[in-house]
Design a protein around this motif. Sequence first.
Motif, PDB file in Angstrom:
ATOM      1  N   ARG A   1       0.914  -1.261   0.112  1.00 56.42           N
ATOM      2  CA  ARG A   1       0.079   0.023  -0.077  1.00 56.42           C
ATOM      3  C   ARG A   1       0.811   1.289  -0.009  1.00 56.42           C
ATOM      4  N   PHE A   2       0.508   2.110  -0.768  1.00 51.50           N
ATOM      5  CA  PHE A   2       1.477   3.458  -0.796  1.00 51.50           C
ATOM      6  C   PHE A   2       0.457   4.578   0.205  1.00 51.50           C
TER       7      PHE A   2
ATOM      8  N   LEU B   1       8.729   5.212  -4.983  1.00 55.72           N
ATOM      9  CA  LEU B   1       9.565   6.402  -5.628  1.00 55.72           C
ATOM     10  C   LEU B   1       8.711   7.050  -6.489  1.00 55.72           C
ATOM     11  N   VAL B   2       8.091   6.179  -7.233  1.00 59.48           N
ATOM     12  CA  VAL B   2       7.490   6.654  -8.414  1.00 59.48           C
ATOM     13  C   VAL B   2       6.097   7.316  -8.266  1.00 59.48           C
ATOM     14  N   ASN B   3       5.354   6.648  -7.172  1.00 57.15           N
ATOM     15  CA  ASN B   3       4.150   7.113  -6.699  1.00 57.15           C
ATOM     16  C   ASN B   3       4.263   8.402  -6.018  1.00 57.15           C
ATOM     17  N   THR B   4       5.345   8.782  -5.490  1.00 52.60           N
ATOM     18  CA  THR B   4       5.459  10.125  -4.768  1.00 52.60           C
ATOM     19  C   THR B   4       5.500  11.331  -5.775  1.00 52.60           C
ATOM     20  N   PRO B   5       4.848  12.313  -5.665  1.00 50.81           N
ATOM     21  CA  PRO B   5       4.723  13.294  -6.507  1.00 50.81           C
ATOM     22  C   PRO B   5       5.970  14.242  -6.503  1.00 50.81           C
ATOM     23  N   ALA B   6       6.176  15.039  -7.636  1.00 45.71           N
ATOM     24  CA  ALA B   6       7.312  15.540  -8.009  1.00 45.71           C
ATOM     25  C   ALA B   6       7.634  16.672  -6.709  1.00 45.71           C
ATOM     26  N   GLY B   7       6.771  17.242  -6.271  1.00 48.44           N
ATOM     27  CA  GLY B   7       6.869  18.409  -5.204  1.00 48.44           C
ATOM     28  C   GLY B   7       7.441  17.736  -4.230  1.00 48.44           C
TER      29      GLY B   7
ATOM     30  N   ARG C   1       1.564   7.248   1.879  1.00 49.88           N
ATOM     31  CA  ARG C   1       2.587   8.593   2.189  1.00 49.88           C
ATOM     32  C   ARG C   1       1.411   9.729   2.767  1.00 49.88           C
ATOM     33  N   TYR C   2       0.357   9.609   2.050  1.00 44.92           N
ATOM     34  CA  TYR C   2      -0.490  10.629   2.023  1.00 44.92           C
ATOM     35  C   TYR C   2      -1.760  10.312   2.847  1.00 44.92           C
ATOM     36  N   ARG C   3      -2.130   9.121   2.805  1.00 47.48           N
ATOM     37  CA  ARG C   3      -3.172   8.704   3.739  1.00 47.48           C
ATOM     38  C   ARG C   3      -3.260   7.479   4.065  1.00 47.48           C
ATOM     39  N   PRO C   4      -3.648   6.864   5.169  1.00 47.41           N
ATOM     40  CA  PRO C   4      -3.604   5.608   5.703  1.00 47.41           C
ATOM     41  C   PRO C   4      -4.237   4.642   4.713  1.00 47.41           C
ATOM     42  N   ALA C   5      -3.683   3.333   4.931  1.00 40.21           N
ATOM     43  CA  ALA C   5      -4.226   2.387   4.060  1.00 40.21           C
ATOM     44  C   ALA C   5      -5.700   2.030   4.617  1.00 40.21           C
ATOM     45  N   GLU C   6      -6.608   1.678   3.889  1.00 42.86           N
ATOM     46  CA  GLU C   6      -8.060   1.398   4.457  1.00 42.86           C
ATOM     47  C   GLU C   6      -8.156  -0.037   5.044  1.00 42.86           C
ATOM     48  N   ASP C   7      -7.282  -1.000   4.689  1.00 41.63           N
ATOM     49  CA  ASP C   7      -7.092  -2.208   4.919  1.00 41.63           C
ATOM     50  C   ASP C   7      -5.853  -2.896   5.236  1.00 41.63           C
ATOM     51  N   ALA C   8      -5.199  -2.366   6.434  1.00 41.21           N
ATOM     52  CA  ALA C   8      -3.812  -2.424   6.779  1.00 41.21           C
ATOM     53  C   ALA C   8      -3.572  -3.746   7.596  1.00 41.21           C
ATOM     54  N   ALA C   9      -4.472  -4.301   8.023  1.00 36.91           N
ATOM     55  CA  ALA C   9      -4.368  -5.789   8.845  1.00 36.91           C
ATOM     56  C   ALA C   9      -3.714  -6.599   8.066  1.00 36.91           C
TER      57      ALA C   9
ATOM     58  N   ARG D   1       1.790   1.280 -13.803  1.00 42.27           N
ATOM     59  CA  ARG D   1       0.635   0.167 -14.168  1.00 42.27           C
ATOM     60  C   ARG D   1      -0.440   1.025 -14.418  1.00 42.27           C
ATOM     61  N   PRO D   2      -1.123   1.114 -15.488  1.00 42.29           N
ATOM     62  CA  PRO D   2      -2.223   1.936 -15.793  1.00 42.29           C
ATOM     63  C   PRO D   2      -3.855   1.459 -15.245  1.00 42.29           C
ATOM     64  N   SER D   3      -3.624  -0.234 -15.248  1.00 41.83           N
ATOM     65  CA  SER D   3      -4.720  -0.902 -14.546  1.00 41.83           C
ATOM     66  C   SER D   3      -4.064  -1.909 -13.488  1.00 41.83           C
ATOM     67  N   ALA D   4      -5.007  -2.247 -12.546  1.00 41.55           N
ATOM     68  CA  ALA D   4      -4.501  -3.009 -11.659  1.00 41.55           C
ATOM     69  C   ALA D   4      -4.704  -4.557 -12.188  1.00 41.55           C
ATOM     70  N   LYS D   5      -3.480  -5.346 -11.430  1.00 38.48           N
ATOM     71  CA  LYS D   5      -3.714  -6.910 -11.708  1.00 38.48           C
ATOM     72  C   LYS D   5      -3.235  -7.312 -10.356  1.00 38.48           C
ATOM     73  N   PRO D   6      -3.541  -8.707 -10.082  1.00 36.20           N
ATOM     74  CA  PRO D   6      -3.349  -9.263  -8.595  1.00 36.20           C
ATOM     75  C   PRO D   6      -1.875  -9.009  -8.363  1.00 36.20           C
ATOM     76  N   GLY D   7      -1.640  -8.315  -7.105  1.00 32.64           N
ATOM     77  CA  GLY D   7      -0.378  -8.020  -6.450  1.00 32.64           C
ATOM     78  C   GLY D   7       0.347  -6.834  -7.380  1.00 32.64           C
ATOM     79  N   ARG D   8      -0.287  -6.307  -8.323  1.00 35.93           N
ATOM     80  CA  ARG D   8       0.125  -5.037  -8.905  1.00 35.93           C
ATOM     81  C   ARG D   8      -0.810  -3.955  -9.044  1.00 35.93           C
ATOM     82  N   PRO D   9      -0.914  -3.258  -8.202  1.00 40.82           N
ATOM     83  CA  PRO D   9      -2.054  -2.111  -8.109  1.00 40.82           C
ATOM     84  C   PRO D   9      -1.732  -1.048  -9.379  1.00 40.82           C
ATOM     85  N   LYS D  10      -2.655  -0.388  -9.473  1.00 50.97           N
ATOM     86  CA  LYS D  10      -2.484   0.896 -10.354  1.00 50.97           C
ATOM     87  C   LYS D  10      -1.494   1.802  -9.674  1.00 50.97           C
TER      88      LYS D  10
END
Length: 456
Positions: free
Chosen positions: A109-110, A148-154, A112-120, A428-437
């Motif tokens: 789960r990424f 690193l890639v998910n983090t915005p340039a700012g 950095r900016y909001r907690p995961a909805e399902d972190a258990a 990844r433009p669309s999700a696959k098992p184990g590989r989120p967008k």
Amino acid sequence: MTRFAPLLQPDRGQPAHTIHLLAPSEHDAWLATQPARTRASLAAQRFAGKANTHAVITGEGEDWSIVAAVADRTSPWTLATLAERLPPGTYRVDGATPPALGWLLGQYRFTRYRPAEDAAPRVLLTDAAADIAETLRIADAVATVRDLVNTPAGDCGPAELEAAVEQLAEHHGATVTVRRGGELAEGFPMIHAVGRAAARDRAPRLIELSWGDPQHPRVALVGKGVSFDTGGLDIKPAAGMRLMKKDMGGAAHALALAGLVMEARLPVRLHLLIPAVENAISADAFRPGDVLRSRKGLTVENTNTDAEGRLILGDALTRAGEEKPELILDFATLTGAARVALGPDLPPLFTDDENLARDLLAAGEAQDDPLWRMPLWNGYDEMLVSDVADMVNAPEGGMAGAITAALFLRRFVPAEVTWAHLDVFAWRPSAKPGRPKGGDAYGLRAAWSLLKARYS
């Protein structure tokens, strides 16, 4: 301890819910052996043995198990869907445990900016205890690329890329050298030209990490680190700029691969190079038509400021070659033409070395991390001809764009050095098992498998 360590444990007989894995073709025969209560429960859940579906088999009290249909028990993604969908708890697979990578990355789960909805956590007990350390290393490397890639340039500019390399070096006892801003003008003029328009706190830099015994074989990893790409004065349209936080995806790949090398203490002399810039627009931006000098001494007519990645890589590849490595691997989110040709999931591989091509392709197939070889066709070299300089950076017309970009890079690699270029999408433009967008690693596991096979 890695972020995923609590999720994968050796099976020592701890209490756990059992997962029964079936091929879809095995469903009917298996169902016939089950008691009536189980058959009724599965019917109520509409479980028919379709791949990537599962159901709960109830037992007495809190004793329950899972039946899951999987298309390929040997795939690293076999357990990914279960890791994403099962209730929190501890599980073991009935029979040999499939590769556990998907189980771990299915819980990425990424945050950095909001907690995961399902972190258990969902914990997997494995009978393949000898594979745990390697699986955790690879999962951490993939997660590093994603973060690193998910983090915005700012929040992920050249300075933050430098900090990420420094953190990695500190953990492994490596040495880091950084040249910044005006320091680059003389020795790395193309890196300086591309990045000079950015704000002072986002100044361009060449980040170098060195690690390992100097007597061991030298391996260089180079990653394109454009933290944000406006296109420069040849500005991108809004749609084309939307995901340009990912234009440092090559740097993320190279950094993560360097981490794998050092964590496994591979017997190599490692040289990581990340040219880190922001391709910004200001009064000092480099211009279409400018002739740039390179570290190698070649002159480049800049025909498109949006073809900046190959410019900064040219200087970095020249620097890598000066140390006389026996292998250079570079990763770059380099061309849209690669995506037109092969789509987002299949990175093109460019190399003149037949053995390296064979080994990388075989590693990609074995790791379910595929690559596709494309030609470094000498006939297209003429497309790089300039009227006023040694070459242009972007030929007119746009034909064979991924190939001509690779041919441009080849001019900066010493002929005696084995080299491969991977044009990765890093998204990844669309999700696959184990590989989120979102941000993702492509070719990373293939490259790591190659390095292990060559240097372990």
